[in-house]
Structure formats: structure tokens, C-alpha cells
Design an enzyme around this catalytic site. Sequence first.
Site: not given
Length: 408
Positions: A9, A104-105
Site C-alpha cells: 500500500d 496504489d495497492e
Amino acid sequence: MERVILHLDMDAYFASVEQQLNPALRGKPVIVCGNPNLRTVVAAASYEAKRKGVKTGMSIREALDVCPDVRIVPGDPIRYAETSKEIFRCASDFTDRLEVASIDEGFLDLTGIADLWGGKSALGAALKRRIRQRTGLPCTIGIAPNKLVAKIVADRAKPDGLQVVEPGDVPAYMAHLPVEEIPGIGPRLSSRLADLGITTCADVRKMGEQFFTSRFGAYGSFIFRAAHGQDDTPVVVTPPEPKSMGHSYTLPFDTLDFAFLRSVLFRLCEQVASRMRQGEFCGNVVTCVVRLSDFTTIVRQRVCRGIPPDGRRIFHAAWELFLSFSVSRPVRLLGVSVGGLHHSSDMPLFPDEIRREHLYRCVDDTNARFGEESVFPATFLMEKQVAARVVKTHAFSFWQFRERKNGR
């Protein structure tokens, strides 16, 4: 074999990208938003801004009220998407069992390979270093026996953290966890649980599974299992990203009826936009294809920076391309595609965009539940009315066609 799942993350992703690009922003409270000169909201906030009370979704005025010295930066979704690709290229250096969960993860299945890197902690540290070296960005990593616990571990280790929870430590780790920290349990559900005297996972364990299924149905089983740190959800390997998405359609008759052609092209653009929304894509190139009655095929493209998954926006570019063809013979086929696909940001930046995004999601969800074109733009009516009058109608879910097909 013991499962080993890593949750990656990025920390305050959009804001961190801006701070990395502009050293003057480092260590300062930063918010990323749309055009600051227009009404807009906070799409992302740096940890410096969050510590002063700034939250995602706030209006700019609210953010300035709680943090007067905050730096306001216009968002750049294309830059964020390109950086995201580099981040996941780093992750793919360690395993091809990679699930991209958002811009983003993501999750990595390290089962059977962690020891090759010197153990779980060593592998996590190596991944953090590689991402930092290639992008300059911090990230947080949680490693656990399943996706649920790995995500919880990463959420609690932020920012720039690395934590490993071994299988035997899961019960103790989860025991005192507040139920609202379980992914999938939001404020309303946690409030209902609190009314029942349940605020931690340990409280959940005191009750039998039947207690929760009788009150929450099938979701009660999820609550009970999650509180025990149980999750058998697999890491779904993300397939290679498509370079373009398009639709074409052979008309039920050759025609120069521009109103009809306009309706068909609009419908094709909406189909493309719907697929783009499913994959959370934007694009950079619109292509329009026209095949005439003599089978002459004309193809033209237009480069448009940051095309959103919005049928109207795609249509405006496609219709201008169509008009540039100066068509003089009847049209047999129309097609449209969007190329240069890249992942869009998770959150629209302008109020109008937010409302339109909510509308599209409602339409997509309704059509997924009740069938294609249960809800559709009124612009489609021209195509439907014309097609309903011909015997050889196309197979695009018209009621008259369905009734004939079903013998009614």
C-alpha cells in the site's frame, strides 16, 4: 503449504508523488485536488496535512480552515497512473502472482518463495527498497497468512512500515482489534455491532456464528470469520492490461441518415465507456471507423489527453472524426475505440465529475443486475425506433427483437 500473502500500500500516494517531484513540498502539508480556481474537493492529502485534520473529500475551503498553510496542488492522473505502472513492475520482479487492487495497492502471493529471499521480512524490505529506488516513494507492507489480515497489518503499520504476522500469532493479533478496522465493516455496521455490545474482535468470538447470521444473514458469517482472522480469498492474478477498447456494429441497413448514425455511434461510445469504467481506465486516443456500402473503410484518430470513461466525452471526439469523413455514400458499419489506456485516479476531482461518476455507477450496477440496457440514455431511442421497424434488426437487446426471438 502455509500461505504467505503480502499487501503493498503506497503512503498518501498522490500527495507523495507531488512531494517527490517538487522538493519544496517535502515535509509540508499538501493536498491534491482538481483545478483550484474551480469548486473542487480534496482528492488526497499528505500525512503532514492529515495530522492537522485534513481529510479526503473535504472542500478546499474546509481544508484551508483546518490547515491554513496547506499547499494546494492540481492533480495529474496520467502521472499517477504511469508511476503506478512502475510500482507494480517492481512488485512483479518478486513474483508473477500479483493482484493489482487499485492504482496504489496490491497483493502478492509469496507462498513457497519467501525463503528464497531470506524470509518474509527480508523480502518485504527488499521490495520497499526497490520501489524507493525507482520512484522515490514510501510504501507500507503487511505480510500475513491471508489477504484480509495482510491488509489489516499494512493499514496499522502506516506510514512507511513493514510488519509480519505469523500464522500462529493471528488469533492474538486480531483479539483486541476494533471491529471497524476490519475491511468491509463500515461506520453503520460497526455502530449496529456496538449497539449489541460488540466493539472488538474478541467480543465477536464470544458469540457463536449463528448469533451473527441470524441478524446479518450471510454477511454474519463474514463478520464471524473475519474476527478470527480467517480468509481463503485467493490472490487473483491481474491479466496484462489492454492497450485499447472498442466496439463496432454492422448496421441493419446501409444508410445516410445522420440522426440514426449519430444514435448508433453514441451507443457504441457508451459501451466503450462502460468497459473502461469496469477496468478503471482512461485513454489518450479516440479512433473512429466507417465502412461504406461499397466496403470502402475509413479510419481516423484523434489524440486527446486523459479521456475519461465518459460516453459523452468519447462521443464528442468520435462524432467530430465522423463528420470529417465527408461521407457521401451510405454507411454499412460504424466503430469506435479508445487507445492509450491507463488507470484513472480512484476519485473524480470536480463536483460535476463526482455527480456524473455516481450516476454512471448506478446505471452500470442497474444494468448488471437487471440486464443490459435496462437503463439507457434517451439518445439510444432513435436507433431503437428505426431498428424496430425493420425485419433484420441487430442483436443489440431491442425488445421487439427479443420478443420475436422468443416467439412471443
